[in-house]
Design a protein around this motif. Structure first.
Motif, PDB file in Angstrom:
ATOM      1  N   GLU A 148       0.827  -1.215   0.000  1.00 54.63           N
ATOM      2  CA  GLU A 148       0.000   0.000   0.000  1.00 54.63           C
ATOM      3  C   GLU A 148       0.858   1.260   0.000  1.00 54.63           C
ATOM      4  O   GLU A 148       0.598   2.221   0.730  1.00 54.63           O
ATOM      5  CB  GLU A 148      -0.958   0.001   1.212  1.00 54.63           C
ATOM      6  N   ARG A 149       1.914   1.235  -0.797  1.00 56.79           N
ATOM      7  CA  ARG A 149       2.794   2.397  -0.945  1.00 56.79           C
ATOM      8  C   ARG A 149       3.022   2.666  -2.432  1.00 56.79           C
ATOM      9  O   ARG A 149       4.059   2.321  -2.983  1.00 56.79           O
ATOM     10  CB  ARG A 149       4.114   2.162  -0.217  1.00 56.79           C
ATOM     11  N   PRO A 150       2.064   3.246  -3.100  1.00 52.72           N
ATOM     12  CA  PRO A 150       2.195   3.481  -4.540  1.00 52.72           C
ATOM     13  C   PRO A 150       3.281   4.500  -4.858  1.00 52.72           C
ATOM     14  O   PRO A 150       3.480   5.482  -4.141  1.00 52.72           O
ATOM     15  CB  PRO A 150       0.809   3.999  -4.942  1.00 52.72           C
ATOM     16  N   ASN A 151       4.010   4.236  -5.948  1.00 53.62           N
ATOM     17  CA  ASN A 151       5.048   5.147  -6.453  1.00 53.62           C
ATOM     18  C   ASN A 151       6.127   5.451  -5.414  1.00 53.62           C
ATOM     19  O   ASN A 151       6.619   6.570  -5.326  1.00 53.62           O
ATOM     20  CB  ASN A 151       4.418   6.464  -6.941  1.00 53.62           C
ATOM     21  N   VAL A 152       6.465   4.463  -4.617  1.00 57.68           N
ATOM     22  CA  VAL A 152       7.439   4.646  -3.537  1.00 57.68           C
ATOM     23  C   VAL A 152       8.481   3.533  -3.616  1.00 57.68           C
ATOM     24  O   VAL A 152       8.177   2.392  -3.969  1.00 57.68           O
ATOM     25  CB  VAL A 152       6.738   4.626  -2.157  1.00 57.68           C
ATOM     26  N   ILE A 153       9.720   3.870  -3.271  1.00 55.41           N
ATOM     27  CA  ILE A 153      10.785   2.889  -3.086  1.00 55.41           C
ATOM     28  C   ILE A 153      11.418   3.138  -1.724  1.00 55.41           C
ATOM     29  O   ILE A 153      11.189   4.198  -1.122  1.00 55.41           O
ATOM     30  CB  ILE A 153      11.863   2.976  -4.186  1.00 55.41           C
ATOM     31  N   ASN A 154      12.168   2.184  -1.228  1.00 58.63           N
ATOM     32  CA  ASN A 154      12.863   2.406   0.043  1.00 58.63           C
ATOM     33  C   ASN A 154      14.323   1.965   0.000  1.00 58.63           C
ATOM     34  O   ASN A 154      14.985   1.883   1.031  1.00 58.63           O
ATOM     35  CB  ASN A 154      12.144   1.706   1.208  1.00 58.63           C
ATOM     36  N   SER A 155      14.834   1.682  -1.195  1.00 62.18           N
ATOM     37  CA  SER A 155      16.233   1.290  -1.307  1.00 62.18           C
ATOM     38  C   SER A 155      16.749   1.623  -2.700  1.00 62.18           C
ATOM     39  O   SER A 155      16.093   1.312  -3.703  1.00 62.18           O
ATOM     40  CB  SER A 155      16.397  -0.215  -1.030  1.00 62.18           C
ATOM     41  N   ILE A 156      17.929   2.264  -2.739  1.00 65.94           N
ATOM     42  CA  ILE A 156      18.635   2.511  -3.999  1.00 65.94           C
ATOM     43  C   ILE A 156      20.014   1.891  -3.873  1.00 65.94           C
ATOM     44  O   ILE A 156      20.739   2.145  -2.909  1.00 65.94           O
ATOM     45  CB  ILE A 156      18.766   4.019  -4.295  1.00 65.94           C
ATOM     46  N   ARG A 157      20.362   1.057  -4.840  1.00 67.87           N
ATOM     47  CA  ARG A 157      21.632   0.333  -4.804  1.00 67.87           C
ATOM     48  C   ARG A 157      22.506   0.827  -5.959  1.00 67.87           C
ATOM     49  O   ARG A 157      22.071   0.828  -7.118  1.00 67.87           O
ATOM     50  CB  ARG A 157      21.388  -1.171  -4.912  1.00 67.87           C
ATOM     51  N   LEU A 158      23.724   1.222  -5.617  1.00 67.73           N
ATOM     52  CA  LEU A 158      24.669   1.730  -6.612  1.00 67.73           C
ATOM     53  C   LEU A 158      25.784   0.721  -6.828  1.00 67.73           C
ATOM     54  O   LEU A 158      26.377   0.217  -5.864  1.00 67.73           O
ATOM     55  CB  LEU A 158      25.263   3.072  -6.147  1.00 67.73           C
ATOM     56  N   TYR A 159      26.071   0.421  -8.075  1.00 71.28           N
ATOM     57  CA  TYR A 159      27.162  -0.483  -8.460  1.00 71.28           C
ATOM     58  C   TYR A 159      28.164   0.335  -9.266  1.00 71.28           C
ATOM     59  O   TYR A 159      27.857   0.789 -10.379  1.00 71.28           O
ATOM     60  CB  TYR A 159      26.624  -1.657  -9.269  1.00 71.28           C
ATOM     61  N   LEU A 160      29.343   0.528  -8.713  1.00 68.66           N
ATOM     62  CA  LEU A 160      30.332   1.439  -9.276  1.00 68.66           C
ATOM     63  C   LEU A 160      31.385   0.679 -10.078  1.00 68.66           C
ATOM     64  O   LEU A 160      31.654  -0.501  -9.792  1.00 68.66           O
ATOM     65  CB  LEU A 160      31.011   2.228  -8.150  1.00 68.66           C
ATOM     66  N   PRO A 161      32.014   1.337 -11.056  1.00 68.28           N
ATOM     67  CA  PRO A 161      33.095   0.679 -11.808  1.00 68.28           C
ATOM     68  C   PRO A 161      34.307   0.395 -10.937  1.00 68.28           C
ATOM     69  O   PRO A 161      35.044  -0.563 -11.192  1.00 68.28           O
ATOM     70  CB  PRO A 161      33.417   1.685 -12.918  1.00 68.28           C
ATOM     71  N   ASP A 162      34.537   1.197  -9.917  1.00 67.88           N
ATOM     72  CA  ASP A 162      35.643   0.985  -8.985  1.00 67.88           C
ATOM     73  C   ASP A 162      35.070   0.921  -7.568  1.00 67.88           C
ATOM     74  O   ASP A 162      34.619   1.931  -7.025  1.00 67.88           O
ATOM     75  CB  ASP A 162      36.661   2.118  -9.088  1.00 67.88           C
ATOM     76  N   PRO A 163      35.071  -0.270  -6.933  1.00 66.37           N
ATOM     77  CA  PRO A 163      34.485  -0.381  -5.587  1.00 66.37           C
ATOM     78  C   PRO A 163      35.144   0.524  -4.555  1.00 66.37           C
ATOM     79  O   PRO A 163      34.518   0.877  -3.561  1.00 66.37           O
ATOM     80  CB  PRO A 163      34.707  -1.864  -5.239  1.00 66.37           C
ATOM     81  N   ASP A 164      36.396   0.913  -4.763  1.00 62.45           N
ATOM     82  CA  ASP A 164      37.083   1.774  -3.809  1.00 62.45           C
ATOM     83  C   ASP A 164      36.513   3.192  -3.789  1.00 62.45           C
ATOM     84  O   ASP A 164      36.819   3.973  -2.881  1.00 62.45           O
ATOM     85  CB  ASP A 164      38.586   1.824  -4.125  1.00 62.45           C
ATOM     86  N   MET A 165      35.691   3.541  -4.786  1.00 63.29           N
ATOM     87  CA  MET A 165      35.058   4.854  -4.813  1.00 63.29           C
ATOM     88  C   MET A 165      33.869   4.945  -3.860  1.00 63.29           C
ATOM     89  O   MET A 165      33.322   6.026  -3.635  1.00 63.29           O
ATOM     90  CB  MET A 165      34.571   5.176  -6.234  1.00 63.29           C
ATOM     91  N   ALA A 166      33.446   3.801  -3.309  1.00 57.53           N
ATOM     92  CA  ALA A 166      32.189   3.740  -2.563  1.00 57.53           C
ATOM     93  C   ALA A 166      32.104   4.738  -1.406  1.00 57.53           C
ATOM     94  O   ALA A 166      31.083   5.420  -1.259  1.00 57.53           O
ATOM     95  CB  ALA A 166      31.952   2.309  -2.069  1.00 57.53           C
TER      96      ALA A 166
END
Length: 417
Positions: free
Chosen positions: A227-245
């Motif tokens: 019951e949460r339309p048009n909503v998210i609760n997690s954004i996951r980023l995958y970077l070309p260099d993990p050390d940039m995290a």
């Protein structure tokens, strides 16, 4: 005079064949086993970090605040006491995900995936099992391979787009329910809504928590269930260099205000444990080579005692104290060089042998999984082990050499010593 000193050193060494081989062998064993140990330890660490990097996002942004929201009274007054206050329950998540995406896409490299995570219960044939339900967009998940294509036993994420209510679950969860590919089961959300979903994909990652506790549906389906339309609760980023995290996480949090956690921060205690393990490893390696250095010290110390008259004669012929020191230090270095070369060959052979060891892990899995020992092949392991061996050999040769160089040739020749 250096070639003559080298010739004398070689003559001394060859004249004590058994002790020479023992000294070279002791250094070689120390170097060889230290290389194999370093390869195993570094390989295990690299494999663990690789799994961490591949199995989780480099940066995860949740719909939380890093610090709890302040009450209006705390902002208005310097001192305030609040009791009996029930905080507002806010389940909205991240509103306007497209706006957040536009802000992050302007500067974040790599791939971006968003989800809506909720909890629920799956029911089938009288069995109930709790599940972490993820609402996803299959195209995004396929790009980052959150679950690799080879991990799917049946179907894939794209099967969620085939129409109707579809779900992808782990094989262990399917076994616990007694369900199979194509089975229709009931899903009860945390809000109490019940819907029927057809299993259009089954995966096996080898991680029990995922295989028996995760399920994936379309993002729109999860939003309807929770019951949460048009909503998210997690954004996951995958970077070309993990050390940039860490830098990306800090900038993202300051820009959009939501808590952003890098994979380094999420596994901080584990990474600290790896540092401690490396300290222990190199301490053990250093101890092994130090013991080999004591063997060289004993041999050269005995040699200087036995060659006291030779030393007196050489000094009477014009050899100086520095020449005597160089002579016996050179002998120690020769032991170190010979032992290092032997140790390099032994270490390489041990690494080859260890790389051929296989473990067949059988159990409650779809098929037998064959794994190998993780090994790191690095020239630095050979350089560090050889360098430490040379240093130990030089120190072991210098200590008795300094004593030998101070001998009085007149006293020795007269038989005083």
């Amino acid at each position: 005079m250096t070639p003559l000193i080298l010739e004398l050193a070689i003559t001394h060494i060859l004249g004590r064949g058994r002790q020479t081989w023992i000294a070279v062998l002791s250094v070689g064993l120390g170097v060889g086993f230290s290389i194999a140990m370093a390869a195993l330890m570094q390989g295990g660490e690299d494999d663990l970090i690789d799994q961490l990097v591949n199995d989780m996002p480099h940066v995860e942004i949740s719909d939380e605040q890093r610090d709890a929201r302040r009450q209006p009274a705390e902002d208005r007054f310097d001192a305030a006491q609040i009791s009996g206050l029930r905080p507002l329950e806010d389940r909205r998540g991240m509103l306007n995900p497209e706006e957040i995406r536009a802000q992050l896409s302007a500067w974040v490299p790599g791939e971006m995936v968003w989800r809506l995570q909720t909890q629920g219960v799956v029911r089938y044939a009288g069995r109930d099992e709790g599940i972490s339900l993820y609402g996803i967009e299959p195209e995004q998940e396929a790009e980052v391979e959150s679950i690799k294509s080879e991990d799917f036993v049946h179907g894939d994420f794209n099967s969620l787009l085939s129409g109707g209510n579809n779900i992808v679950i782990g094989d262990r969860l399917a076994d616990k329910l007694g369900a199979d590919y194509g089975t229709t089961l009931s899903l009860v959300s945390s809000t109490g809504q019940t819907r029927s979903f057809k299993i259009t994909g089954i995966f096996h990652t080898g991680t029990t928590a995922r295989d028996e506790g995760e399920g994936y549906v379309l993002l729109k389906k999860a939003q309807i269930l929770s019951e949460r339309p048009n909503v998210i609760n997690s954004i996951r980023l995958y970077l070309p260099d993990p050390d940039m995290a860490p830098s990306v996480a800090a900038r993202a949090e300051s820009q959009i205000g939501y808590k952003s956690v890098s994979w380094q921060e999420a596994n901080e205690s584990l990474l600290e444990a790896l540092v401690i393990r490396n300290v222990i490893m190199y301490t053990v390696v250093g101890t092994i080579l130090l013991v080999a250095g004591f063997g060289i010290y004993n041999i050269i110390s005995t040699l200087t005692h036995e060659k006291a008259r030779d030393i007196a004669i050489l000094k009477s012929l014009g050899f100086t104290e520095p020449d005597m020191r160089r002579l016996f230090v050179l002998e120690g270095m020769i032991f170190g060089v010979g032992g290092s070369v032997l140790g390099w060959l032994l270490g390489f052979g041990l690494c080859v042998a260890l790389s051929m060891v296989r473990f067949e892990l059988s159990g409650d899995v779809v098929a037998q999984e064959i794994t190998r020992l993780p090994l790191a092949w690095s020239i630095w392991h050979y350089v560090i082990a050889g360098g430490f061996a040379m240093f130990s050999a030089a120190v072991a040769g210098y200590l008795p050499a300094r004593k030998a160089a101070r001998l009085n040739p007149v006293a020795i020749i007269r038989g005083a010593s």
